[in-house]
Design a protein around this motif. Structure first.
Motif, PDB file in Angstrom:
ATOM      1  N   VAL A  15       0.838  -1.192   0.000  1.00 38.77           N
ATOM      2  CA  VAL A  15       0.000   0.000   0.000  1.00 38.77           C
ATOM      3  C   VAL A  15       0.876   1.246   0.000  1.00 38.77           C
ATOM      4  O   VAL A  15       1.921   1.283   0.661  1.00 38.77           O
ATOM      5  CB  VAL A  15      -0.956  -0.005   1.228  1.00 38.77           C
ATOM      6  CG1 VAL A  15      -0.180   0.046   2.530  1.00 38.77           C
ATOM      7  CG2 VAL A  15      -1.959   1.135   1.151  1.00 38.77           C
ATOM      8  N   ARG A  16       0.464   2.241  -0.754  1.00 40.81           N
ATOM      9  CA  ARG A  16       1.137   3.537  -0.734  1.00 40.81           C
ATOM     10  C   ARG A  16       0.638   4.313   0.474  1.00 40.81           C
ATOM     11  O   ARG A  16      -0.562   4.431   0.711  1.00 40.81           O
ATOM     12  CB  ARG A  16       0.841   4.312  -2.012  1.00 40.81           C
ATOM     13  CG  ARG A  16       1.533   3.743  -3.238  1.00 40.81           C
ATOM     14  CD  ARG A  16       3.013   4.118  -3.275  1.00 40.81           C
ATOM     15  NE  ARG A  16       3.213   5.544  -3.522  1.00 40.81           N
ATOM     16  CZ  ARG A  16       4.389   6.164  -3.387  1.00 40.81           C
ATOM     17  NH1 ARG A  16       5.456   5.500  -2.988  1.00 40.81           N
ATOM     18  NH2 ARG A  16       4.491   7.466  -3.645  1.00 40.81           N
ATOM     19  N   ILE A  17       1.577   4.854   1.241  1.00 36.90           N
ATOM     20  CA  ILE A  17       1.210   5.554   2.465  1.00 36.90           C
ATOM     21  C   ILE A  17       1.870   6.925   2.521  1.00 36.90           C
ATOM     22  O   ILE A  17       2.860   7.194   1.835  1.00 36.90           O
ATOM     23  CB  ILE A  17       1.599   4.748   3.729  1.00 36.90           C
ATOM     24  CG1 ILE A  17       3.113   4.485   3.769  1.00 36.90           C
ATOM     25  CG2 ILE A  17       0.792   3.464   3.826  1.00 36.90           C
ATOM     26  CD1 ILE A  17       3.588   3.859   5.066  1.00 36.90           C
ATOM     27  N   SER A  18       1.301   7.772   3.360  1.00 36.46           N
ATOM     28  CA  SER A  18       1.877   9.059   3.715  1.00 36.46           C
ATOM     29  C   SER A  18       2.266   9.007   5.185  1.00 36.46           C
ATOM     30  O   SER A  18       1.468   8.566   6.020  1.00 36.46           O
ATOM     31  CB  SER A  18       0.846  10.172   3.471  1.00 36.46           C
ATOM     32  OG  SER A  18       1.246  11.386   4.068  1.00 36.46           O
ATOM     33  N   VAL A  19       3.473   9.424   5.494  1.00 32.34           N
ATOM     34  CA  VAL A  19       3.970   9.408   6.875  1.00 32.34           C
ATOM     35  C   VAL A  19       4.255  10.843   7.305  1.00 32.34           C
ATOM     36  O   VAL A  19       4.959  11.587   6.611  1.00 32.34           O
ATOM     37  CB  VAL A  19       5.237   8.552   7.016  1.00 32.34           C
ATOM     38  CG1 VAL A  19       5.722   8.545   8.464  1.00 32.34           C
ATOM     39  CG2 VAL A  19       4.975   7.128   6.530  1.00 32.34           C
ATOM     40  N   GLN A  20       3.683  11.227   8.447  1.00 35.15           N
ATOM     41  CA  GLN A  20       3.893  12.565   8.988  1.00 35.15           C
ATOM     42  C   GLN A  20       4.369  12.486  10.433  1.00 35.15           C
ATOM     43  O   GLN A  20       3.946  11.601  11.184  1.00 35.15           O
ATOM     44  CB  GLN A  20       2.599  13.386   8.922  1.00 35.15           C
ATOM     45  CG  GLN A  20       2.146  13.721   7.512  1.00 35.15           C
ATOM     46  CD  GLN A  20       0.802  14.416   7.506  1.00 35.15           C
ATOM     47  OE1 GLN A  20      -0.236  13.781   7.423  1.00 35.15           O
ATOM     48  NE2 GLN A  20       0.828  15.745   7.592  1.00 35.15           N
ATOM     49  N   HIS A  21       5.223  13.423  10.805  1.00 38.73           N
ATOM     50  CA  HIS A  21       5.704  13.563  12.179  1.00 38.73           C
ATOM     51  C   HIS A  21       5.270  14.929  12.683  1.00 38.73           C
ATOM     52  O   HIS A  21       5.657  15.963  12.116  1.00 38.73           O
ATOM     53  CB  HIS A  21       7.226  13.421  12.241  1.00 38.73           C
ATOM     54  CG  HIS A  21       7.722  12.071  11.827  1.00 38.73           C
ATOM     55  ND1 HIS A  21       7.967  11.055  12.728  1.00 38.73           N
ATOM     56  CD2 HIS A  21       8.004  11.559  10.596  1.00 38.73           C
ATOM     57  CE1 HIS A  21       8.381   9.978  12.085  1.00 38.73           C
ATOM     58  NE2 HIS A  21       8.422  10.263  10.787  1.00 38.73           N
ATOM     59  N   VAL A  22       4.452  14.932  13.719  1.00 37.78           N
ATOM     60  CA  VAL A  22       3.886  16.177  14.234  1.00 37.78           C
ATOM     61  C   VAL A  22       4.109  16.239  15.741  1.00 37.78           C
ATOM     62  O   VAL A  22       3.854  15.263  16.456  1.00 37.78           O
ATOM     63  CB  VAL A  22       2.373  16.273  13.930  1.00 37.78           C
ATOM     64  CG1 VAL A  22       1.783  17.537  14.539  1.00 37.78           C
ATOM     65  CG2 VAL A  22       2.133  16.246  12.434  1.00 37.78           C
TER      66      VAL A  22
END
Length: 237
Positions: A15-22
């Motif tokens: 699966v294509r994913i988006s990873v964010q660090h907040v």
């Protein structure tokens, strides 16, 4: 029209994913989302239960994200199902669309912080990294055919805890619970297309009904409402 129960392959668990660090309150949170919107994967709350509708493609994307949650004890997995096109025959019972967040119990994430965290995730300047995630086939537990255990009984052994906050259902649990839920989702995507191809489909009816329960009614005494996943032929392109 025909459809087969094709064997699961490695490509089905990619699966294509988006990873964010907040950062929020001095703590950095890692959030995984699908890189493109879900079109045929929707979640609703009606009365005291939850209904999820999936087609084959998005059902397998969602199952893979459950498996990622099992492998990511320090991450939140956010499925923006509230923005998905409305599933067929939904609305006449007052169903309310919900987002879904999968949180391994090791994250110890306070759900009351979710609304603020979501606002920061959605900010236009929030950096995100796109990548392709792959999960080994071995992460999918064996079903009743090989283990002798009914597949809908896992909620008794290792339940996923439920919390609703800010129009989002949080499922929190351990590695085994997320993997077994993923197996149930994959079962629905395998058994649903052949049934839909050979029988007349009427939304909301039981002329054919391919589904799994991630929680059952008997679990209400412990604060876990029924979570029902149903196969639905592709309704949005």
């Amino acid at each position: 029209m025909t459809a087969s129960r094709a064997a699961l392959t490695r490509d089905d668990l990619r699966v294509r994913i988006s990873v964010q660090h907040v950062r929020l309150g001095g703590v950095e949170h890692r959030v995984i989302r699908p890189a493109r919107p879900l079109r045929n994967g929707a979640l609703y709350r009606s009365h005291s239960f939850y209904d999820m509708y999936v087609d084959r493609a998005d059902g397998r994307r969602i199952a893979t994200l459950f498996l990622l949650a099992a492998r990511s004890p320090r991450s939140l997995v956010h499925l923006p199902t509230r923005a998905a096109p409305t599933a067929p025959d939904v609305g006449w019972l007052g169903e309310q669309p919900l987002d879904l967040v999968l949180a391994h119990r090791a994250t110890q994430f306070p759900v009351t912080r979710w609304k603020r965290l979501r606002e920061r995730l959605n900010a236009g300047n929030a950096p995100r990294e796109l990548r392709t995630a792959r999960v080994p086939l071995g992460d999918v537990p064996a079903g009743e055919e090989s283990s002798g255990t009914p597949v809908d009984d896992h909620w008794r052994r290792d339940p996923l805890r439920q919390h609703v906050h800010a129009r989002t259902l949080f499922l929190t649990g351990g590695t085994g619970a997320f993997r077994e839920a993923a197996r149930d989702l994959l079962d629905v995507t395998r058994e649903g297309p052949p049934a839909a191809a050979t029988r007349l489909y009427i939304p909301g009816s039981c002329n054919y009904h391919v589904c799994r329960l991630l929680h059952a009614w008997e679990d209400l005494d412990h604060g876990r409402e029924q979570f029902h996943v149903e196969f639905c032929p592709t309704w949005a392109r």
